[in-house]
Design an enzyme around this catalytic site. Structure first.
Site, PDB file in Angstrom:
ATOM      1  N   ARG A 102      47.511 -78.839 -32.313  1.00 27.62           N
ATOM      2  CA  ARG A 102      47.244 -77.411 -32.180  1.00 27.62           C
ATOM      3  C   ARG A 102      46.935 -76.901 -33.569  1.00 27.62           C
ATOM      4  O   ARG A 102      47.666 -77.198 -34.517  1.00 27.62           O
ATOM      5  CB  ARG A 102      48.521 -76.746 -31.665  1.00 27.62           C
ATOM      6  CG  ARG A 102      48.312 -75.633 -30.709  1.00 27.62           C
ATOM      7  CD  ARG A 102      49.652 -75.132 -30.221  1.00 27.62           C
ATOM      8  NE  ARG A 102      49.662 -73.685 -30.287  1.00 27.62           N
ATOM      9  CZ  ARG A 102      49.125 -72.902 -29.371  1.00 27.62           C
ATOM     10  NH1 ARG A 102      48.552 -73.406 -28.318  1.00 27.62           N
ATOM     11  NH2 ARG A 102      49.153 -71.590 -29.507  1.00 27.62           N
ATOM     12  N   LEU A 104      47.005 -74.625 -36.528  1.00 20.57           N
ATOM     13  CA  LEU A 104      47.975 -73.624 -36.971  1.00 20.57           C
ATOM     14  C   LEU A 104      47.251 -72.369 -37.444  1.00 20.57           C
ATOM     15  O   LEU A 104      46.167 -72.446 -38.035  1.00 20.57           O
ATOM     16  CB  LEU A 104      48.820 -74.189 -38.111  1.00 20.57           C
ATOM     17  CG  LEU A 104      49.729 -75.351 -37.708  1.00 20.57           C
ATOM     18  CD1 LEU A 104      50.245 -76.055 -38.947  1.00 20.57           C
ATOM     19  CD2 LEU A 104      50.876 -74.876 -36.843  1.00 20.57           C
ATOM     20  N   ASN A 118      50.883 -82.881 -43.290  1.00 19.21           N
ATOM     21  CA  ASN A 118      50.205 -83.427 -42.117  1.00 19.21           C
ATOM     22  C   ASN A 118      49.754 -84.843 -42.437  1.00 19.21           C
ATOM     23  O   ASN A 118      49.541 -85.179 -43.603  1.00 19.21           O
ATOM     24  CB  ASN A 118      48.978 -82.566 -41.783  1.00 19.21           C
ATOM     25  CG  ASN A 118      48.239 -83.070 -40.558  1.00 19.21           C
ATOM     26  OD1 ASN A 118      48.851 -83.484 -39.572  1.00 19.21           O
ATOM     27  ND2 ASN A 118      46.917 -83.061 -40.611  1.00 19.21           N
ATOM     28  N   HIS A 120      46.713 -87.615 -41.433  1.00 15.25           N
ATOM     29  CA  HIS A 120      45.392 -87.650 -40.807  1.00 15.25           C
ATOM     30  C   HIS A 120      44.856 -89.083 -40.897  1.00 15.25           C
ATOM     31  O   HIS A 120      44.936 -89.706 -41.967  1.00 15.25           O
ATOM     32  CB  HIS A 120      44.456 -86.687 -41.546  1.00 15.25           C
ATOM     33  CG  HIS A 120      43.098 -86.620 -40.946  1.00 15.25           C
ATOM     34  ND1 HIS A 120      42.840 -85.919 -39.785  1.00 15.25           N
ATOM     35  CD2 HIS A 120      41.921 -87.176 -41.323  1.00 15.25           C
ATOM     36  CE1 HIS A 120      41.565 -86.057 -39.479  1.00 15.25           C
ATOM     37  NE2 HIS A 120      40.987 -86.812 -40.398  1.00 15.25           N
TER      38      HIS A 120
HETATM   39  C1  GRF Z   1      48.093 -90.258 -35.842  1.00 20.55           C
HETATM   40  O1  GRF Z   1      46.977 -91.110 -35.903  1.00 20.55           O
HETATM   41  C2  GRF Z   1      47.987 -89.168 -36.868  1.00 20.55           C
HETATM   42  O2  GRF Z   1      47.346 -89.578 -38.027  1.00 20.55           O
HETATM   43  C3  GRF Z   1      47.163 -88.139 -36.149  1.00 20.55           C
HETATM   44  O3  GRF Z   1      47.610 -88.189 -34.817  1.00 20.55           O
HETATM   45  C4  GRF Z   1      48.142 -89.473 -34.549  1.00 20.55           C
HETATM   46  C5  GRF Z   1      49.542 -89.270 -34.058  1.00 20.55           C
HETATM   47  O4  GRF Z   1      50.148 -90.470 -33.683  1.00 20.55           O
HETATM   48  N1  GRF Z   1      47.314 -86.852 -36.761  1.00 20.55           N
HETATM   49  P1  GRF Z   1      51.689 -90.504 -33.377  1.00 20.55           P
HETATM   50  O5  GRF Z   1      51.949 -89.432 -32.318  1.00 20.55           O
HETATM   51  O6  GRF Z   1      52.423 -90.211 -34.652  1.00 20.55           O
HETATM   52  O7  GRF Z   1      51.973 -91.871 -32.859  1.00 20.55           O
END
Ligand code: GRF
Length: 213
Positions: A102, A104, A118, A120
């Site tokens: 979501r 922010l 975060n 990524h």
């Molecule tokens: C991960 O690949 C993270 O980098 C991205 O969303 C995914 C989440 O995976 N933002 P998890 O829920 O932590 O297994």
């Protein structure tokens, strides 16, 4: 000039994890905290998805968990105001977004400026947004990876704390590349959180400096 020096290295910190899905990064942070590698504990697991496996796991483990139904709020800002209230109520030092799907609001980002991170699954600033493993394959890059960054109002664009690179192989499909990147995510996210609670991250403009102990 150092803009901000973060939490005192002595105090045991409190983390709120925000997630919408599987929660493997949450579990990596939890394991590191349980093993004493991070000087903090998980004070709240928050989700916008009632059936998020990560949220269910948190409940099974007896952690404080909270689902807020977005449909019950008049606007995104109202939703984030309540989320911020819930986080503040629990005296949280750091918010870790871990697959929180979501966007922010600026309100949330300002409230937790340099106090929210975060992860990524790409080497930012390349490939922000969604489906980024497929985008990396389609673009033909030789390396992709993972990035942990502080949250800023522009999605996926905050100051970078740690990155890890992995090769993109010729026969990769989205899932195989995602799996290779995920292995690195589980290393660098707990590491970034550890550094934060050791009080070793200084943000100067766009750059994050890691102080030596
Ligand atoms: C991960 O690949 C993270 O980098 C991205 O969303 C995914 C989440 O995976 N933002 P998890 O829920 O932590 O297994």
């Amino acid at each position: 000039m150092v803009e901000e020096i973060f939490s005192s290295p002595k105090k045991r910190g409190r983390i709120a994890v925000f997630l919408s899905g599987r929660g493997s990064n949450f579990r990596a942070i939890l394991e590191a905290a349980d093993a004493g590698k991070i000087n903090a504990s998980i004070a709240l697991v928050f989700s916008n998805v009632e059936a998020a496996p990560g949220l269910l796991f948190a409940r099974e483990r007896g952690l404080e968990s909270l689902y807020l139904n977005p449909k019950l709020f008049a606007s995104r800002e109202e939703y984030d105001k309540e989320a911020v209230r819930q986080v503040r109520k629990r005296d949280v030092d750091l918010v870790c977004l871990a697959g929180y799907m979501r966007i922010l609001t600026p309100y949330f980002c300002r409230e937790f400026k340099n106090r929210s991170m975060n992860i990524h699954p790409a080497l930012l600033p390349s490939f922000p947004g969604l489906h980024v493993q497929q985008k990396a394959i389609d673009w033909g890059v030789r390396y992709s990876g993972a990035t942990v960054h502080f949250v800023a109002e522009e999605v996926d664009m905050g100051p970078i704390i740690i990155q890890a690179a992995v090769p993109v192989l010729q026969d990769d499909i989205e899932d195989t590349l995602a799996a290779r990147i995920l292995v690195e995510e589980h290393k660098i996210y707990p590491e970034a959180v550890r550094l934060y609670f050791e009080g070793r991250l200084d943000v100067r403009g766009r750059r994050v400096f890691i102080r030596e102990t």
